[in-house]
Design an enzyme around this catalytic site. Structure first.
Site, short mmCIF file in Angstrom:
data_model
loop_
_atom_site.label_atom_id
_atom_site.label_comp_id
_atom_site.label_asym_id
_atom_site.label_seq_id
_atom_site.Cartn_x
_atom_site.Cartn_y
_atom_site.Cartn_z
N ASN A 110 0.82 -1.22 0.00
CA ASN A 110 0.00 0.00 0.00
C ASN A 110 0.85 1.27 0.00
O ASN A 110 0.57 2.22 -0.74
CB ASN A 110 -0.95 0.00 1.21
CG ASN A 110 -1.93 -1.15 1.14
OD1 ASN A 110 -2.01 -1.85 0.14
ND2 ASN A 110 -2.68 -1.37 2.22
N HIS A 156 -19.33 35.96 -29.48
CA HIS A 156 -20.52 35.23 -29.96
C HIS A 156 -20.32 34.69 -31.38
O HIS A 156 -21.29 34.50 -32.11
CB HIS A 156 -21.78 36.11 -29.94
CG HIS A 156 -21.97 36.88 -28.67
ND1 HIS A 156 -22.75 36.42 -27.63
CD2 HIS A 156 -21.45 38.07 -28.26
CE1 HIS A 156 -22.72 37.31 -26.64
NE2 HIS A 156 -21.94 38.32 -26.99
N SER A 277 -10.29 12.61 -48.70
CA SER A 277 -11.49 11.80 -48.56
C SER A 277 -11.41 10.62 -49.51
O SER A 277 -10.84 10.74 -50.61
CB SER A 277 -12.71 12.66 -48.89
OG SER A 277 -13.77 11.84 -49.33
N LYS A 283 -11.39 17.06 -51.35
CA LYS A 283 -11.32 17.32 -49.91
C LYS A 283 -9.91 17.40 -49.34
O LYS A 283 -9.01 16.69 -49.76
CB LYS A 283 -12.07 16.22 -49.16
CG LYS A 283 -13.56 16.25 -49.39
CD LYS A 283 -14.23 17.30 -48.56
CE LYS A 283 -14.65 16.68 -47.25
NZ LYS A 283 -15.33 17.67 -46.41
N GLU A 290 -9.17 18.01 -35.54
CA GLU A 290 -10.40 17.34 -35.09
C GLU A 290 -10.11 16.26 -34.05
O GLU A 290 -10.83 16.10 -33.07
CB GLU A 290 -11.12 16.71 -36.29
CG GLU A 290 -11.69 17.72 -37.27
CD GLU A 290 -12.15 17.03 -38.54
OE1 GLU A 290 -13.29 16.55 -38.57
OE2 GLU A 290 -11.36 16.97 -39.50
N GLN A 322 -6.58 0.59 -7.33
CA GLN A 322 -5.79 0.08 -8.45
C GLN A 322 -6.32 0.65 -9.77
O GLN A 322 -5.60 0.73 -10.76
CB GLN A 322 -5.86 -1.45 -8.47
CG GLN A 322 -5.04 -2.11 -9.53
CD GLN A 322 -4.85 -3.59 -9.26
OE1 GLN A 322 -4.12 -3.99 -8.36
NE2 GLN A 322 -5.56 -4.42 -10.01
#
Ligand code: ARG
Length: 459
Positions: A110, A156, A277, A283, A290, A322
Site C-alpha cells: 500500500n 458570440h 477523402s 477534400k 479534429e 488500483q
C-alpha cells in the site's frame, strides 16, 4: 503458482480471479520507480540495522541487474504475480534467495504503490512541462511574425473588433503558460514520500523516513500514515491539469477547423498535417485538429472516472484504487501524443493574411472606433453609440462599409465629423491605438513577446 501472501490460504486462486486481480499489464510501466524505491528502502533498512549489510548489498546489486534486464527486454512479467511490486520482489527472491525475502520488512504494497505512482507521475509531469515549454516557444515565434497580420476578433462568433493574429496567438501563450504553472504546482503536492505508512498504521521498525525521502529526491514525508496510503487527490489534480491543457488545445483546434473552412479561409493546414477523402477528390480535411478536439473528451472522461472511483472509499487502502492507473496513464499518453502534433500543425500551416484582413474589414468591426471618434470630439458615449448604430443600419442598406461612406454621408449623422475620420477608423488605427497593457497594438504585442521570450529563457 504459490503466492507471496499464500500462507493463510488452503486453496489456490481461481484462474479468473488471478486475471481479474492482476494489474501487471498496466502497472509494469512503473518498474523503474519501483526499483528505485526498493533500493532506497533497502539501504535505509541497513542504516537502521534492520537488515544485515550483506543482504542489503545483494538486494541493491540485484535490483540494478533486474532494472537492466527489464530495459533490455529480457524479463517476462507474470500475471499470477499480480502487480509490478510483487513481480519484481519475486524475481529478486528467485535470484538471491533469503536476502530478497528481507526487502519487504517494514513496508506494505500500500505504501509502495503510493510511492511508485507519485514518483512516476512526477517524472511524467516533467515531460509534459517540457512539451508545454516547446508549445510556448512555437506560439511566440509565430506571434513575432504576425504582429501586423490584422484579423477580425469575435464575440458570440460574430465579428467584433479587429485584432492581430499575433495577439490571438499570445492569448494562447497566456493559457498554456498557466497550464505550465498548474503542473509545477501540482507536482509540489505529489512531492511527499509515503513509505513508512505501512499498510495503514505505520510500522514498529525504526524506519528513517526522512533519509529515504532525501535519497529519492522528495521535498518531505507524508504526515499521517492513513492519509499516506489512502488518498489519490494528486492523481485527480493531475488529471484536472491535463484536462485543462486539452481544453485549451481543443479550443484552438476548433478555431483552426473553422478557419480552414472555405467560408473563412484564414488558414490552410499543411498537406503533411491533413488528410483527403476516400470519395470526394477535392477534400482536404483538418483531421489532426479534429482528433485533438475529440481526444479531449477521453481525458475529461478519465478525470470524472477518477473522481467517481474515489468518492465513496472508506479509509484506508481499498483495491478500487488500483483503478487509478489506467485513466491517469491514458490521460498522460493522450496529452503527450497531442501536444507535439498540435505544435507542428500550427507551425506548418499557411496563414492567409489577405483573407484575414478582408475578414476584419467586413462586419463593421470599426464601429466602436467611429463612436470613440465622436466621443473624442465631445459627444457623450451613449449618444455616440446611438449615432453609429444608425450609421451601421444605413451602411447595411447601402451595402457599404463604414469607411466607404462619403464625408457628406457622415455629416448626415453628425456634423462634427471631418475628413480625419478615415484615418481614425482604418483597421491599422483600430488595432494600433489599443496600446494599453494587454492590447493588440503592434508595440504592445511586441513587448508581450519580449516578456514571453524572457520568461522562456529564464525558466
Ligand atoms: N496493485 C495494487 C494497486 O495498484 C497495489 C497495492 C495492493 N495492495 C493490496 N493490499 N492488495 O493499488
Amino acid at each position: 503458482m504459490a503466492k507471496l501472501w499464500g500462507g493463510r490460504f488452503q486453496k489456490s486462486t481461481d484462474k479468473k480471479v488471478d486475471d481479474f486481480n492482476s494489474s501487471i499489464r498496466f502497472d509494469k510501466r512503473m518498474y523503474k520507480q519501483d526499483i528505485k524505491g526498493s533500493i532506497a528502502h533497502a539501504r535505509m533498512l541497513r542504516r537502521q540495522d534492520i537488515i544485515p549489510q550483506e543482504d542489503a548489498d545483494k538486494i541493491t546489486a540485484e535490483l540494478e541487474n533486474i532494472l537492466a534486464d527489464i530495459e533490455a527486454g529480457k524479463i517476462e512479467f507474470e500475471v499470477d504475480a499480480e502487480d509490478i511490486h510483487m513481480n519484481i520482489e519475486k524475481i529478486l527472491t528467485e535470484r538471491i534467495g533469503d536476502a530478497g525475502k528481507r526487502l519487504h520488512t517494514g513496508r506494505s504494497r500500500n505504501d509502495q504503490v503510493a510511492l511508485d505512482i507519485r514518483m512516476y507521475l512526477m517524472d511524467e509531469t516533467g515531460v509534459v512541462e517540457e512539451m508545454l515549454v516547446h508549445a510556448l516557444t512555437v506560439l511566440v515565434d509565430m506571434a513575432a511574425e504576425h504582429t501586423e497580420t490584422i484579423m477580425p476578433g469575435y464575440t458570440h462568433l460574430q465579428k467584433a473588433q479587429p485584432v492581430t493574429f499575433a495577439h490571438h496567438l499570445m492569448a494562447y501563450f497566456e493559457m498554456f503558460k498557466r497550464d505550465l504553472s498548474r503542473l509545477t504546482d501540482c507536482k509540489k503536492r505529489m512531492n511527499v514520500m509515503p513509505l513508512g505508512s505501512g499498510a495503514l498504521a505505520g510500522t514498529t521498525y525504526p524506519l528513517d523516513r526522512e533519509s529515504v525521502a532525501e535519497e529519492l529526491g522528495f521535498d518531505g514525508v507524508t504526515m499521517n500514515s492513513l492519509d499516506g496510503v489512502s488518498d489519490r487527490d494528486f492523481v485527480i489534480e493531475l488529471a484536472s491539469c491535463l484536462s485543462i491543457i486539452m481544453m485549451h488545445m481543443s479550443r484552438f483546434s476548433e478555431e483552426l477547423i473553422l478557419w480552414s473552412s472555405h467560408e473563412f479561409s484564414f488558414v490552410e493546414p499543411d498537406d503533411a498535417f491533413s488528410t483527403g477523402s476516400s470519395i470526394m477528390p477535392q477534400k482536404k480535411n483538418p483531421d489532426v485538429a479534429e482528433l485533438i478536439r475529440g481526444k479531449t473528451g477521453r481525458v475529461y472522461g478519465h478525470l470524472m472516472g477518477l473522481l467517481t472511483t474515489m468518492k465513496g472509499l472508506p479509509l484506508a487502502y481499498n483495491k478500487d484504487m488500483q483503478e487509478d492507473k489506467e485513466p491517469i496513464f491514458d490521460a498522460l499518453d493522450t496529452v503527450k501524443l497531442c501536444l507535439p502534433v498540435f505544435c507542428d500543425m500550427l507551425a506548418t500551416m499557411t496563414v492567409k493574411k489577405d483573407n484575414m484582413l478582408r475578414g476584419a474589414k467586413g462586419g463593421f468591426t470599426n464601429a466602436t472606433d467611429v463612436a470613440d471618434y465622436l466621443v473624442k470630439k465631445g459627444l457623450p458615449f451613449r449618444e455616440a453609440h446611438a449615432v453609429v448604430g444608425r450609421m451601421v443600419f444605413y451602411a447595411i442598406e447601402h451595402n457599404k462599409s463604414l469607411d466607404e461612406l462619403t464625408t457628406d454621408e457622415f455629416k448626415e449623422f453628425s456634423d462634427i465629423i471631418e475628413n480625419d475620420i478615415y484615418d481614425a477608423i482604418s483597421m491599422e488605427t483600430c488595432v494600433n491605438d489599443r496600446k494599453l497593457i494587454g492590447g493588440p497594438a503592434k508595440e504592445t504585442v511586441e513587448k508581450a513577446i519580449n516578456k514571453a521570450r524572457e520568461f522562456l529563457e529564464n525558466r
